[in-house]
Design a protein around this motif. Sequence first.
Motif, mmCIF file in Angstrom:
data_model
loop_
_atom_site.group_PDB
_atom_site.id
_atom_site.type_symbol
_atom_site.label_atom_id
_atom_site.label_comp_id
_atom_site.label_asym_id
_atom_site.label_seq_id
_atom_site.Cartn_x
_atom_site.Cartn_y
_atom_site.Cartn_z
ATOM 1 N N GLU A 1 -41.478 52.785 106.393
ATOM 2 C CA GLU A 1 -41.231 54.759 105.364
ATOM 3 C C GLU A 1 -41.274 54.585 104.363
ATOM 4 O O GLU A 1 -41.421 55.407 103.193
ATOM 5 C CB GLU A 1 -39.475 55.090 106.174
ATOM 6 C CG GLU A 1 -38.799 56.187 105.593
ATOM 7 C CD GLU A 1 -37.443 56.056 105.999
ATOM 8 O OE1 GLU A 1 -36.449 56.527 105.873
ATOM 9 O OE2 GLU A 1 -37.119 55.366 107.525
ATOM 10 N N VAL A 2 -41.259 53.383 102.962
ATOM 11 C CA VAL A 2 -40.565 52.954 102.073
ATOM 12 C C VAL A 2 -42.455 53.464 101.357
ATOM 13 O O VAL A 2 -42.695 54.504 100.522
ATOM 14 C CB VAL A 2 -40.552 51.511 101.036
ATOM 15 C CG1 VAL A 2 -41.384 51.269 100.090
ATOM 16 C CG2 VAL A 2 -39.175 51.658 101.223
ATOM 17 N N ALA A 3 -43.478 53.123 102.200
ATOM 18 C CA ALA A 3 -44.670 53.588 101.459
ATOM 19 C C ALA A 3 -45.301 54.687 101.642
ATOM 20 O O ALA A 3 -45.341 55.522 100.814
ATOM 21 C CB ALA A 3 -46.176 52.693 102.173
ATOM 22 N N ARG B 1 -35.969 50.157 98.576
ATOM 23 C CA ARG B 1 -35.935 48.942 99.324
ATOM 24 C C ARG B 1 -34.657 48.434 98.961
ATOM 25 O O ARG B 1 -34.337 47.404 99.534
ATOM 26 C CB ARG B 1 -36.879 48.059 98.643
ATOM 27 C CG ARG B 1 -38.617 48.537 98.661
ATOM 28 C CD ARG B 1 -39.388 47.311 97.874
ATOM 29 N NE ARG B 1 -40.970 47.611 98.239
ATOM 30 C CZ ARG B 1 -42.162 47.546 97.928
ATOM 31 N NH1 ARG B 1 -41.662 46.664 96.127
ATOM 32 N NH2 ARG B 1 -43.200 47.692 98.001
ATOM 33 N N LEU B 2 -33.658 48.613 97.874
ATOM 34 C CA LEU B 2 -32.179 48.505 97.991
ATOM 35 C C LEU B 2 -31.671 49.207 99.409
ATOM 36 O O LEU B 2 -30.270 48.483 99.859
ATOM 37 C CB LEU B 2 -31.988 49.208 96.487
ATOM 38 C CG LEU B 2 -32.240 47.789 95.057
ATOM 39 C CD1 LEU B 2 -31.509 48.801 94.506
ATOM 40 C CD2 LEU B 2 -31.887 46.512 95.269
ATOM 41 N N ASN C 1 -42.228 50.383 91.201
ATOM 42 C CA ASN C 1 -40.845 51.117 90.211
ATOM 43 C C ASN C 1 -40.486 52.518 91.710
ATOM 44 O O ASN C 1 -39.297 52.384 91.702
ATOM 45 C CB ASN C 1 -41.495 50.996 88.973
ATOM 46 C CG ASN C 1 -41.593 50.952 87.850
ATOM 47 O OD1 ASN C 1 -40.354 50.619 87.418
ATOM 48 N ND2 ASN C 1 -42.346 49.936 87.882
ATOM 49 N N VAL C 2 -40.917 53.277 91.418
ATOM 50 C CA VAL C 2 -40.836 53.688 92.560
ATOM 51 C C VAL C 2 -39.723 53.341 93.901
ATOM 52 O O VAL C 2 -39.093 54.129 94.612
ATOM 53 C CB VAL C 2 -42.248 54.998 92.968
ATOM 54 C CG1 VAL C 2 -41.672 56.122 94.077
ATOM 55 C CG2 VAL C 2 -42.270 55.602 91.816
ATOM 56 N N ALA C 3 -40.527 52.733 94.439
ATOM 57 C CA ALA C 3 -40.315 51.897 95.016
ATOM 58 C C ALA C 3 -38.989 50.981 95.505
ATOM 59 O O ALA C 3 -38.121 51.014 96.225
ATOM 60 C CB ALA C 3 -40.822 51.500 96.398
ATOM 61 N N TYR C 4 -37.997 50.757 93.997
ATOM 62 C CA TYR C 4 -37.523 49.943 94.250
ATOM 63 C C TYR C 4 -35.753 50.191 94.943
ATOM 64 O O TYR C 4 -35.169 49.568 95.551
ATOM 65 C CB TYR C 4 -36.935 49.816 92.259
ATOM 66 C CG TYR C 4 -35.880 49.048 91.951
ATOM 67 C CD1 TYR C 4 -35.741 47.338 92.564
ATOM 68 C CD2 TYR C 4 -34.679 49.452 91.938
ATOM 69 C CE1 TYR C 4 -34.987 46.618 92.017
ATOM 70 C CE2 TYR C 4 -33.649 48.764 91.532
ATOM 71 C CZ TYR C 4 -33.728 46.832 91.105
ATOM 72 O OH TYR C 4 -32.472 46.014 91.241
ATOM 73 N N GLY C 5 -35.849 51.513 94.332
ATOM 74 C CA GLY C 5 -34.101 52.382 94.956
ATOM 75 C C GLY C 5 -34.110 52.240 96.482
ATOM 76 O O GLY C 5 -33.378 52.179 97.252
ATOM 77 N N PRO D 1 -17.966 55.849 93.934
ATOM 78 C CA PRO D 1 -18.772 55.573 93.357
ATOM 79 C C PRO D 1 -20.456 56.172 93.073
ATOM 80 O O PRO D 1 -21.143 56.619 93.127
ATOM 81 C CB PRO D 1 -19.292 53.346 93.171
ATOM 82 C CG PRO D 1 -18.791 54.736 94.668
ATOM 83 C CD PRO D 1 -17.668 55.098 95.346
ATOM 84 N N VAL D 2 -20.748 55.511 91.594
ATOM 85 C CA VAL D 2 -22.238 55.891 91.112
ATOM 86 C C VAL D 2 -23.311 55.719 92.924
ATOM 87 O O VAL D 2 -23.649 57.089 93.063
ATOM 88 C CB VAL D 2 -22.985 55.321 90.608
ATOM 89 C CG1 VAL D 2 -24.318 55.856 89.940
ATOM 90 C CG2 VAL D 2 -22.511 55.513 89.250
ATOM 91 N N TRP D 3 -23.758 55.006 92.980
ATOM 92 C CA TRP D 3 -24.939 54.535 94.282
ATOM 93 C C TRP D 3 -24.486 55.597 95.521
ATOM 94 O O TRP D 3 -25.102 55.069 96.323
ATOM 95 C CB TRP D 3 -24.852 53.000 94.153
ATOM 96 C CG TRP D 3 -23.153 52.381 95.112
ATOM 97 C CD1 TRP D 3 -22.914 52.507 96.171
ATOM 98 C CD2 TRP D 3 -22.418 51.893 94.297
ATOM 99 N NE1 TRP D 3 -21.309 51.945 96.264
ATOM 100 C CE2 TRP D 3 -21.298 51.143 95.041
ATOM 101 C CE3 TRP D 3 -21.995 51.715 92.949
ATOM 102 C CZ2 TRP D 3 -19.794 50.707 94.268
ATOM 103 C CZ3 TRP D 3 -21.071 51.345 92.055
ATOM 104 C CH2 TRP D 3 -19.965 50.265 92.727
ATOM 105 N N LYS D 4 -22.807 55.862 95.542
ATOM 106 C CA LYS D 4 -22.247 56.641 96.577
ATOM 107 C C LYS D 4 -22.167 58.130 96.533
ATOM 108 O O LYS D 4 -22.371 58.688 97.429
ATOM 109 C CB LYS D 4 -21.198 56.431 96.967
ATOM 110 C CG LYS D 4 -21.473 54.781 97.869
ATOM 111 C CD LYS D 4 -20.097 54.434 98.811
ATOM 112 C CE LYS D 4 -19.431 53.139 99.401
ATOM 113 N NZ LYS D 4 -18.692 53.019 99.533
#
Length: 345
Positions: free
Chosen positions: A108-110, A100-101, A94-98, A70-73
Motif C-alpha cells: 500500500e505504501v508503494a 510508514r509511521l 521521503n514521500v513514504a515517511y508519513g 493534536p496535530v497528528w490527529k
Amino acid sequence: MDISIEGVSKTFGETTALESVDLRVPSGRLVTLLGASGCGKTTLLRIVAGFETADTGSVRFGERDLAKVPVWKRRIGFVFQSYALWPHMTVAENVAYGLRLRKLPKEEVAAKVAAGLAMVGLTGREQRRPGQLSGGQQQRVALARALALEPDVLLMDEPLSNLDAKLRVEMRREIRRIQQETGITAVYVTHDQDEALEISDLVAVMNGGRIEQIGAPEDIYDRPETTFVASFVGTVTLLKGKVTGDGGLALGGGATVNLGRPAGAPGAVVNVALRPEDLRLVDEHAQLTGTVVRSSFQGSSRESVAELPGGEQVAFEHRGPLTTGATVGLVADRFTVVERDTGLA
C-alpha cells in the motif's frame, strides 16, 4: 471538508498577532491568506494546523472542534516554505515517511508513493536524493509527501518563496491543477499578489492581525473595500477629495479633477481608486491633466506617472514613449470608490 475559524485571537507577549479573526474555507476550495510580513497569516495557518494554540476562538473541520485535537490527529497535509525533506533519504523514502509511521502494508505504501509522484510529475526520480533535485522538484516532493497521506485539508506556508520567478509561476499553476484535480480543501499563505490572484477561489487580505476583506480574486482587485486592500493588491492611485456637484472631485491644493460621473453625494469626502490599465491618454476632453514625472518600459506596455496640479501622482499605461515633463490628458474608463480608509500598504 470545510474549515470554520471563529473569533480566533493570539498574542505573543505584548504583541497581538491575531485579533478576533473569522474565516470560512468552503469544502474543496483554495483560500489564500495574503498579506505582508507580520500581518498574522502564518500564525493563523499554524493555529489551523495545531502547531500553535489560539488564546480565544475556535477552529473546526466540518463539525469537528479541534480545540483538543493534536496535530497528528487532524488529518492535515502541510507543505513548508523550507521543503523539510530528509537529505539522507531518497525521493520515494521521503514521500513514504508519513505512511510508514502509520504502519501501512508495504504494498500500500508503494502504491501511494507511486501515485503521489505521478501526480507531481516525478515518476522515474524515486531513487534520487533531495540534493540531486532542483528547488522546484524538491517542492514537488514535499507536495507529494503531504498528499500521499490523503489528508482532509492541505495547508501551504509560502511554499514557493525559495524559487526563482519563472519557476514560481510554473509551480503555482501545478499546485492549482493538483488542488482542483483532487478536490482537497486548501489554505495557502503568501505575500505575492499575483500568486494569490491566479490560484485562489477566495483571497483573504490580512493586515495587523485582522482580515480586511475576503472575496473572489476579481472582487479583491476590482472592488476593494478598504484603502489598504486597494493599495496592497496591484498598482493603484488613491485620490482623496470632496465630491462636487458636477461629477468632479476637489483635491488638495485647490485642484479639481472631472471624473465624468458622481463619486458620491455632493460634499462627501471619498477615496477614489484608479488602476493604471483603466486610464488612457487623450488629446481632448481630458478628465485629469498632469505632467509626466517618470516613465518605464514594462514589455507589453509602458507605465508612466503624471503629477496632477494638486501634487497627487497617478500611474497609467500606454504605448509608445513619453518624455519627462510632457503635459498629458487622461480619461478614466473606470474608477472605484473605496468605502473605508484603513491606511496604505
